[in-house]
Motif scaffolding. Structure first.
Motif, PDB file in Angstrom:
ATOM      1  N   ILE B 197       0.953  -1.283   0.098  1.00  0.00           N
ATOM      2  CA  ILE B 197       0.045   0.010  -0.071  1.00  0.00           C
ATOM      3  C   ILE B 197       0.940   1.153  -0.126  1.00  0.00           C
ATOM      4  CG2 ILE B 197      -1.582   1.452   1.373  1.00  0.00           C
ATOM      5  CD1 ILE B 197      -2.661  -1.406   2.334  1.00  0.00           C
ATOM      6  N   PRO B 198       0.645   2.316  -0.826  1.00  0.00           N
ATOM      7  CA  PRO B 198      -0.554   2.522  -1.388  1.00  0.00           C
ATOM      8  C   PRO B 198      -0.361   2.281  -2.928  1.00  0.00           C
ATOM      9  CG  PRO B 198       0.947   4.510  -1.481  1.00  0.00           C
ATOM     10  CD  PRO B 198       1.608   3.410  -0.494  1.00  0.00           C
ATOM     11  N   GLU B 283       1.965   1.702   6.029  1.00  0.00           N
ATOM     12  CA  GLU B 283       0.788   0.907   5.594  1.00  0.00           C
ATOM     13  C   GLU B 283      -0.608   0.997   6.058  1.00  0.00           C
ATOM     14  OE1 GLU B 283       2.478  -3.361   4.481  1.00  0.00           O
ATOM     15  OE2 GLU B 283       1.331  -2.552   2.639  1.00  0.00           O
ATOM     16  N   LYS B 288      -5.088   3.060  -0.270  1.00  0.00           N
ATOM     17  CA  LYS B 288      -4.573   2.601  -1.322  1.00  0.00           C
ATOM     18  C   LYS B 288      -4.890   3.693  -2.507  1.00  0.00           C
ATOM     19  CE  LYS B 288      -4.537  -1.388  -4.876  1.00  0.00           C
ATOM     20  NZ  LYS B 288      -5.017  -0.432  -5.719  1.00  0.00           N
TER      21      LYS B 288
END
Lengths: 670, 318, 220
Positions: B197-198, B283, B288
């Motif tokens: 993520i992202p 994260e 995202k």
């Protein structure tokens, strides 16, 4: 004498070409012509390679009483010429070998057989030429014979237009080179390269000559913005000729550039390097972006040639910039990188074109969107194409990576350059080079994946068969060379040492001083690369892992349907296509570079017709440079057309006016 | 004798990176779970996952070719070799001269090439999604990484990781904004390359949001185990590069003796834990991105790398 | 001047260039104002450091004015203006973010190429600060021409002012009175612009320059 032997080889090729005219209608003529070309190319390759590997600053010359009476025809072989002879004849060798198999499917052998050996002869002649007239004559001969080959299938749609554009650009390039040689020879008129080398030209004249050579040799090589003929003409020719044009003829153009700018022109200025580096960087990025938008296999490969020529010119420009700043070791690095990439590119580009030709022979299709799953039907071709794709994407341990690594190392030396423009330009071009390398990998995942992997999309792809043995032998020779040049680059770099010594006065550290066949561009504490060790490492770890897992865990495999998230669709049309694979990259880069527009035509709910995706790409160079130029020429021709329809009195007046003007000029000049 | 010892140390490094990689991923998952007020899977769960997968039968689609079956071994082999070439507890290992940072980046590119081909091999649309998105991300992440490498090589005068680490420990580096920019660029590239993520969600079940997972959708059994192991190794590799270049304190130099190696290994474990912790926090804190915002993100990384190189030119003026 | 001092000054100046890039990257109004606050904070830190190493205590006052006015008061005022006018929109750039960033990099390279050869006789600190300051000014101008929104143009104008402060402190010697007058002129400009924004918003319901353009009054 090497030169004499080579001239005999060229004569043999020309004779074969002439015989080809007469004998083309016989069945055995194809095999005979290609066999003779194969043998002669092998002999020439051997002569060139032994001259190059001997090392040192040798050169041999020969003058024949042909051509202009007060000049004769000068021929000379030195280390630079020997290198390009090796490149040209290696290409000719594999092309002839490939032609032995591929030529059997040729529908118009009378249009190909006479010109193929002539093309090879022309390329060899250009490399051997030692005076301006012979050079230009051979250059034009090379262009015309390749034009004839491009027009071999002139009834196919698009081929005639391709031939026309090719002829235009080739003539334009030759004109530029003619002017360049005129300027170099000066008012004294000494056209032999010897006299040009010893004469020194002023800075302004040298600048103009550089520009003319960039136009002339650059257009033949495929530098942006003069590359437009390449993706039209290279795919139109038969596949082995395409390989020769992309892999070898563009390199002969690079030879022309190197010979004139690095050898004949005298000490360079720093901004020459800047100009060449900038052009090289732009060419690399534009070439690969165009390639990503293509789904015709051969056009994709032609655009990749443009990209790699850009990389070669980046190396040449770096050599010029370093040489102008009296840094011979760095200049040698740039030049070695460029020349090594010349060799590598001719090897893997020929390989890829042979693969494309094999696909064309087996399926009759060049369009990737109609292929797929060919790895099951043509396993050997697929493997060869895979190796070629990995090599061109600069993946270790193949040869593409070795030469791109050397180019990067040359770029990393840029902080030592004193000029601020160079200090900033070279890292920017380094970023462009990195971008083009990454995009090339994406493009070849697309090319190999859509063509060979997946499921077959049409009947032609479903029923393809493997090609004949001669083609496969040609391809696998090149596969072996890709791997060898990648894991043993030290030998190739040592072979190039004599060339760089002659041109810039220094060379890379020899492998005698280094262990384990590592290559070291500047000094060991700075950076080094060992392809052989990497290959051994990778093979050992992958093999060991496979062995351990198969022995102690599980080696059972079961064949089943594809998982596809539980909804497998039997139709192969649900696979990714070439257009869909490049869509993310088209969105990111294409909207700016190609003004790419996507348009989805969705039917209203309840309407059962198919949806349509419409993608519009515009070649901005063509629209802003070539179309206006063509319009201008058309306009001028319209205006001048009036001269066709004058009265007799009008024509007499024209003659009288011309006579008076010439007399007046003569009077003033006194 | 010295050569044998050097080879043994190199072999140790290869085994250490292989052994630590699943632990690192387990640690990151555990921290993320705790930040979300969950218990999370046990620390050693990735080892158990790998063992379980390796013992299972591999189910291969009928339309797959040898590329599909060979790719996991090649991907694992190249990633393992690349991870073994990055200094962890000691610099100057015997085979680190075979490849410099550019070659390491290119080795990871080879792995990605094979994996993307494997995604296209079965002929499903999900494999195509994964491969095309992965190649788009790679086309921007590689230049950004090379710009960061360029900045580092300008500072250290070399592209060899051992020399870079040694020279950045020296006194003349000091606090440089270019190092900070190069670090940020490298971190952004590391996030993109490791499918975190992202850029990509490593734990998603929605195929249309997948990049890396979509490419390996058809894999099972020992093949999937090898690919998972390769992705664990890749994360370890990137954290090792960041640790060895930007936080080089405590790394032993080759030939210093067993005690120094042990201390180096301890420092390395600490650095990995710190990196894993920061990754887990990052994260959890961020959402995202849409796929077509990723080029902006990576373009910013490329610009940062280029800016770092430019600013270095300014500060080296005398 | 010892190495650490130089390095920290370099860090702050380079940080200012980096925050200027961040200003170009923003696509939401509140993010833009907060980034501008960061911009002003970095400038005030840089001036404070200069005060410390140059032993020039009047620069501390400059730094605190920059901190107070530009990093706290003006951003708060802008936030309230945004709320009052009801603008919570995204900022549309004229060309894409990627191209704007590329142009920004080109401008940084240009300012380095211009400044460093010219100031060859000066000290290292002054040269670097001047090169970075010119970059910040050019990036502020780029922000003004590449955004369609009046608020972002105001912020671009103020970031130019920050760049000028960096140049003036790096060149060793800017009397306080100049700074006071400059700061007050900025405040006045802001009040005027704020008033205009209110009036524009009342008349036309928008501050998008594109739409305002149509009401220019000259015939096309």
């Amino acid at each position: 004498m090497a030169v004499a032997a080579l001239l005999w080889c060229i004569a043999a090729l020309l004779a074969t070409g002439v015989c080809g005219v007469a004998a083309a209608r016989y069945k055995a003529a194809t095999a005979a012509v290609y066999a003779v070309a194969l043998l002669v190319s092998a002999v020439a390759l051997f002569i060139g390679a032994s001259f190059l590997l001997h090392g040192g600053a040798r050169s041999e010359a020969l003058t024949l009483p042909l051509g202009l009476p007060w000049l004769g025809a000068h021929f000379r072989i030195d280390s630079l010429a020997a290198l390009f002879l090796v490149v040209a004849n290696l290409g000719g060798l594999t092309a002839s070998l490939y032609g032995l198999g591929y030529g059997r499917h040729e529908e118009a052998p009378a249009r190909v057989l006479p010109f193929f050996p002539a093309f090879l002869a022309g390329m060899n002649l250009v490399v051997l030429a030692d005076d301006a007239f012979t050079f230009l004559f051979s250059w034009e001969f090379m262009s015309l014979s390749s034009w004839a080959l491009v027009m071999a299938h002139h009834r196919r749609p698009g081929n005639a237009a391709a031939g026309y554009v090719y002829l235009l650009m080739a003539s334009f390039g030759t004109l530029a080179l003619l002017l360049a040689f005129g300027l170099l020879a000066g008012s004294a008129g000494g056209y032999a390269f010897e006299s040009i080398r010893s004469a020194t030209a002023s800075d302004e004249v040298s600048a103009v000559v550089l520009a003319l050579v960039l136009v002339g040799a650059g257009s033949k090589a495929g530098l942006v913005p003069l590359h437009v003929w390449l993706p039209l003409a290279h795919p139109a020719a038969p596949s082995h000729v395409s390989a020769l044009m992309s892999g070898v003829m563009t390199k002969v153009a690079v030879y022309g550039f190197a010979r004139i700018v690095l050898d004949l022109l005298g000490p360079p200025l720093w901004w020459w390097g800047a100009l060449v580096i900038l052009l090289g960087g732009m060419t690399a990025v534009l070439g690969v972006l165009h390639a990503l938008m293509e789904h015709d296999l051969k056009r994709l490969l032609a655009y990749h040639t443009v990209e790699n020529i850009g990389i070669i010119f980046i190396g040449l420009g770096l050599a010029l910039a370093f040489e102008a700043n009296a840094m011979p070791a760095a200049a040698a690095l740039g030049l070695t990188a460029a020349l090594f990439h010349v060799f590598n590119h001719s090897v893997f580009k020929s390989l890829l074109f042979y693969g494309a030709g094999a696909v064309l022979t087996a399926t009759g299709e060049r369009d990737m969107e109609k292929l797929g799953g060919l790895i099951h039907r043509m396993p050997y071709t697929a493997f060869a194409f895979l190796v070629g794709s990995a090599a061109i994407s600069a993946l270790p341990p193949f040869n593409g990576f070795a030469s791109e690594w050397l180019t990067f190392q040359a770029i990393l030396l840029s902080p030592a350059l004193p000029q601020w423009l160079l200090k900033f330009l070279v890292p920017a071009v380094g970023a462009m080079l990195a971008l083009s390398a990454a995009l090339a990998a994406a493009c070849f995942v697309k090319a190999f994946g859509i063509t060979f992997l997946g499921r077959p999309r049409t009947e032609a792809a479903r029923t393809a068969g493997e090609v004949d043995a001669a083609s496969l032998v040609a391809m696998y020779t090149l596969v072996a060379l890709c791997l060898i040049a990648g894991i043993l680059p030290a030998y190739f770099i040592d072979a190039l040492a004599s060339v760089t010594h002659a041109l810039v006065g220094d060379s890379l550290p020899s492998r005698q001083g280094l262990e384990w066949l590592t290559i070291v561009p500047i000094e060991e504490s700075r950076s080094s690369y060992n392809g052989l060790l990497l290959l051994a490492f990778i093979a050992a770890s992958a093999g060991l892992t496979a062995e351990v897992i198969h022995r102690w865990a599980s080696n059972l495999t079961r064949k089943s349907d594809a998982w596809d998230c539980g909804f497998p669709d039997p139709s192969p049309a649900t696979q990714y296509t070439a257009g869909s694979f490049s869509q993310p990259i088209r969105r990111v880069f294409g909207t700016v570079v190609f003004r790419a527009r996507e348009d989805v035509d969705m039917p209203a709910p309840g309407d059962s017709r198919a949806a349509r995706l419409h993608v519009e790409l515009r070649d901005l160079l063509w629209e802003t440079l070539y179309l206006p130029a063509a319009a201008l020429v058309g306009f001028a021709a319209e205006k001048l057309n009036r001269v066709q329809f004058m009265t007799i009195r009008g024509y007499l007046t024209l003659v009288f006016a011309a006579l008076v003007v010439l007399l007046a000029i003569l009077a003033i000049w006194q | 004798m010295a050569v044998i010892l050097d080879l043994l140390v190199q072999l140790c490094q290869m085994l250490i990176v292989l052994a630590l990689a699943p632990l690192l991923t387990g640690f990151v998952r555990k921290v993320k779970a705790h930040l979300l007020r969950r218990q999370g899977p046990p620390l050693l769960q990735p080892y158990r996952d790998l063992l379980r997968l390796v013992r299972k039968e591999a189910v291969v689609a009928a339309s797959a070719s040898w590329v599909f079956r060979a790719a996991p071994y090649l991907v694992f082999g190249t990633t393992w070799v690349a991870a073994a070439l990055v200094p962890t507890f000691a610099t100057g290992l015997i085979f680190s001269y075979a490849a410099d940072m550019i070659a390491i980046v290119a080795l990871l590119g080879s792995a990605r090439f094979m994996l993307a081909l494997a995604g296209l091999d079965v002929g499903t649309s999900f494999g195509g999604i994964g491969s095309s998105r992965e190649m788009m991300i790679a086309s921007l992440a590689e230049p950004a990484m090379l710009m960061a490498v360029f900045t580092l090589s300008l500072l250290a005068g070399s592209t060899q990781l051992s020399f870079i680490a040694a020279s950045l420990q020296g006194p003349e580096t000091g606090l440089r904004i270019s190092l900070a920019l190069a670090l940020v660029a490298l971190v952004m590239v590391a996030i993109a390359e490791n499918a975190r993520i992202p850029i990509d969600n490593p734990a998603t079940h929605l195929e249309l949001t997948m990049v890396h997972e979509a490419m390996i959708l058809e894999y099972s059994g020992r093949h999937l185990a090898l690919i998972e192991a390769a992705s664990y190794l890749k994360l370890l590799l990137y954290l090792s590069i960041i640790a060895c270049v930007f936080f080089p304190w405590g790394v032993a130099v080759s030939g210093q003796g067993f005690g120094a190696y042990l201390a180096g290994a301890g420092m390395y474990a600490v650095k990995l834990a710190g990196g894993g912790l920061l990754l887990a926090v990052f994260e959890t804190a961020i959402a995202k991105m849409r796929v077509f915002r990723v080029p902006d993100f990576l373009g910013a990384a490329l610009m940062l790398g280029f800016l770092a190189a430019l600013l270095l030119f300014v500060s080296r003026v005398t | 001047m010892d190495q650490i001092a130089l390095d920290v000054a370099h860090l702050f100046a380079g940080g200012l260039v980096l925050v200027s890039f961040m200003l170009l990257y923003q696509d939401r109004m509140s993010g833009l104002v907060n980034t501008f606050a960061l911009h002003a904070l970095v400038v005030s830190l840089s001036v404070a450091w200069q005060a410390y190493i140059q032993h020039a205590p009047h620069l501390y006052i400059t730094a605190s004015i920059a901190l107070l006015v530009k990093a706290i008061v003006i951003p708060t005022a802008l936030h309230r203006i945004i709320v009052r006018l009801g603008i919570h929109r995204t900022i549309e750039p004229v060309v894409g973010v990627g191209q704007t960033m590329l142009a920004g990099i080109g401008l940084v390279a240009l300012s380095i190429m211009v400044m460093l050869p010219i100031t060859a006789a000066a000290g290292t600190l002054a040269r670097e600060d001047l090169a970075f300051a010119l970059s910040v000014v050019l990036l502020g101008l780029l922000m003004m021409i590449s955004r369609r929104n009046a608020v972002s143009q105001v912020i671009g104008f103020m970031s130019i002012e920050n760049g000028l402060i960096l140049a003036a402190t790096g060149a060793k010697g800017m009397p306080l009175v100049v700074e006071i007058s400059v700061a007050f002129s900025i405040l006045v400009a802001l009040i005027v612009i704020g008033v205009f924004l209110f009036r524009i918003r009342e008349r036309f319901e928008t501050v998008d320059i594109h739409e305002l353009h149509e009401h220019r009054g000259e015939q096309p």
